[in-house]
Scaffold this motif. Structure first.
Motif, short mmCIF file in Angstrom:
data_model
loop_
_atom_site.label_atom_id
_atom_site.label_comp_id
_atom_site.label_asym_id
_atom_site.label_seq_id
_atom_site.Cartn_x
_atom_site.Cartn_y
_atom_site.Cartn_z
N MET A 1 36.65 -19.98 -15.30
CA MET A 1 37.40 -19.28 -16.48
C MET A 1 36.44 -18.85 -17.43
O MET A 1 35.36 -19.46 -17.66
N THR A 2 36.72 -17.56 -17.99
CA THR A 2 36.03 -16.80 -19.07
C THR A 2 36.08 -17.59 -20.42
O THR A 2 37.27 -17.71 -20.71
N THR A 3 34.98 -17.75 -20.93
CA THR A 3 34.91 -18.25 -22.15
C THR A 3 34.47 -17.07 -23.39
O THR A 3 33.78 -16.22 -22.84
N TYR A 4 34.96 -17.27 -24.36
CA TYR A 4 34.74 -16.05 -25.36
C TYR A 4 33.91 -16.88 -26.75
O TYR A 4 34.59 -17.55 -27.40
N ARG A 5 32.79 -16.41 -26.85
CA ARG A 5 31.87 -17.06 -27.87
C ARG A 5 31.13 -16.29 -28.86
O ARG A 5 31.13 -14.81 -28.51
N THR A 6 30.58 -16.79 -29.53
CA THR A 6 29.82 -16.08 -30.76
C THR A 6 28.73 -16.85 -31.21
O THR A 6 28.53 -17.99 -31.32
N VAL A 7 27.70 -16.17 -31.27
CA VAL A 7 26.06 -16.75 -31.83
C VAL A 7 25.64 -15.89 -32.74
O VAL A 7 26.06 -14.64 -32.64
N ARG A 17 30.99 -12.95 -23.68
CA ARG A 17 31.93 -13.56 -22.52
C ARG A 17 30.88 -14.19 -21.65
O ARG A 17 29.73 -13.88 -21.43
N GLU A 18 31.37 -15.30 -21.15
CA GLU A 18 30.69 -16.27 -20.28
C GLU A 18 31.52 -17.07 -19.38
O GLU A 18 32.63 -17.47 -19.71
N ALA A 19 30.91 -16.81 -18.00
CA ALA A 19 31.61 -17.62 -17.10
C ALA A 19 30.84 -18.10 -15.95
O ALA A 19 29.83 -17.54 -15.83
N GLY A 20 31.08 -19.19 -15.22
CA GLY A 20 30.50 -19.43 -14.07
C GLY A 20 29.37 -20.75 -14.56
O GLY A 20 29.30 -20.74 -15.75
N SER A 21 28.92 -21.47 -13.57
CA SER A 21 28.01 -22.59 -13.70
C SER A 21 26.47 -22.30 -13.95
O SER A 21 26.13 -21.34 -13.46
N ARG A 22 26.06 -22.69 -14.95
CA ARG A 22 24.65 -22.37 -15.39
C ARG A 22 23.77 -22.75 -14.35
O ARG A 22 22.38 -22.55 -14.22
#
Length: 289
Positions: A1-7, A17-22
Motif C-alpha cells: 500500500m502506498t502511503t502519503y507523507r510529509t517531512v 509517496r512511499e511503498a514497500g519494505s525498507r
C-alpha cells in the motif's frame, strides 16, 4: 500500500509517496516538469512487492510547499540540496535513482556527490548530453543568454493547459490510453498564483545543467553504475538523441527505446515496471524472488 507523507526540510513541507519494505532495495523516484510524484502513482504499486519506493515532490510542485521566488531561490542546485536533505531526513543509505526530465539534473548532482550510495540508474527521458538539447530548447537557450522580458514572454506558453496536455499526448500511440487526470492535475498546480514565476526561474536555471554534463559523464565513466534506459523515443522535448550517448560512457547499459512520448509511464508503465524488475533483480542482491 502506498502511503502519503510529509517531512519538514529547511522549513518547507516536502510531500512524498512511499511503498514497500525498507528491507528491500530502494528506488528513489525523481519526477519531471510540470508534474510531481503523481507521475509514479502506477509504477509504485507495481514494484512495491520487491522494492522500497520513495517519490518526493520538489518545492513548488505537487503537494510540497510552494514558497514564492522571493522566499526561495529556485535553482537546480537548491532543488538538489533539498532532495539531498530529504534523503538524509528519511534515512536512505543506498538506492537506485529513477530520473526523468528535471529529475535528471537533480539526481545527477546527488549521484556525482555521493557515488557510493547509488546502486544503479534508471533513466527515462532524462538528459546528460548536449546531443539531447535540440529544437525545443532554442528559445530556452536564448533566455539563458539574455534574461529579458521579451525572451521570457516566449516561454510563458509552457505553463498553459494546451502545453501541459501536449506534453502528455504528443508522440503517443493511442490518445485514448492517456488519462486526462494527468494534465488536469499538473495544471491545477501550475495555475497557482506565482507558480509561473517559479517555472521561469527554473527554465533559466536549467542553463547551469549543460555546464555540468562533463562532470556527470565523468561520474558515469569512473563509477559505472548499472544503467537501465527506458526512453520514450517520440519525445520532442528530450528526443532519443539524448539516450544513445549514455552508451559511450557506461559499460553496463540495458537500452530500450519505447514507441511513446515524453511521459512514457502513461502508455508503457507495465513494460517499464517489468524492465525495472528484471534489471534490478539481475544487478542487485537481496531482492525477494
Amino acid at each position: 500500500m502506498t502511503t502519503y507523507r510529509t517531512v519538514s526540510i529547511d522549513g518547507l513541507d516536502i510531500f512524498y509517496r512511499e511503498a514497500g519494505s525498507r528491507n528491500n532495495p530502494t528506488i528513489l523516484l525523481l519526477h519531471g516538469f510540470p508534474t510531481s510524484s503523481h507521475m509514479f502513482r502506477n509504477l509504485i504499486p507495481a514494484l512495491a512487492d520487491k522494492f522500497h519506493l520513495v517519490a518526493p515532490d520538489y518545492p513548488g510542485y505537487g503537494n510540497s510547499s510552494m514558497p514564492t521566488v522571493n522566499e526561495f531561490d529556485y535553482t537546480f542546485d537548491n532543488l538538489a540540496e533539498i532532495v539531498e536533505k530529504f534523503i538524509a531526513a528519511i534515512a536512505l543509505k543506498k538506492y537506485s535513482l529513477y530520473v526523468m526530465d528535471y529529475g535528471a539534473p537533480i539526481g545527477y548532482r546527488i549521484a556525482a556527490k555521493y557515488p557510493e550510495r547509488v546502486q544503479s540508474l534508471i533513466v527515462q527521458n532524462g538528459n546528460a548530453y548536449e546531443e539531447g538539447l535540440r529544437e525545443f530548447w532554442e528559445p530556452i537557450k536564448a533566455y539563458w543568454q539574455e534574461r529579458s522580458p521579451e525572451n521570457a514572454e516566449k516561454l510563458k506558453y509552457l505553463v498553459t493547459l494546451e502545453a501541459t496536455k501536449w506534453q502528455y499526448t504528443n508522440g503517443v500511440r493511442n490518445l485514448e490510453a492517456i488519462s486526462p487526470d494527468t494534465w488536469t492535475m499538473d495544471q491545477h498546480f501550475l495555475d497557482r498564483p506565482g507558480n509561473d514565476e517559479i517555472q521561469l526561474a527554473l527554465l533559466y536555471s536549467y542553463g547551469t545543467n549543460p555546464l555540468l554534463y562533463p562532470q556527470w559523464q565523468e561520474y558515469f565513466r569512473n563509477y559505472q553504475p548499472p544503467t537501465l534506459i527506458v526512453w520514450g523515443k517520440n519525445d520532442y522535448i528530450f528526443p532519443a538523441d539524448g539516450a544513445y550517448p549514455y552508451q559511450r560512457d557506461l559499460k553496463d547499459v540495458e537500452f530500450h527505446l519505447l514507441d511513446t512520448g515524453h511521459f512514457a509511464l502513461e502508455e508503457d508503465g507495465d513494460a517499464i515496471a517489468n524492465y525495472i524488475d528484471q534489471f534490478l533483480t539481475s544487478r542487485l542482491q537481496s531482492i525477494p524472488v
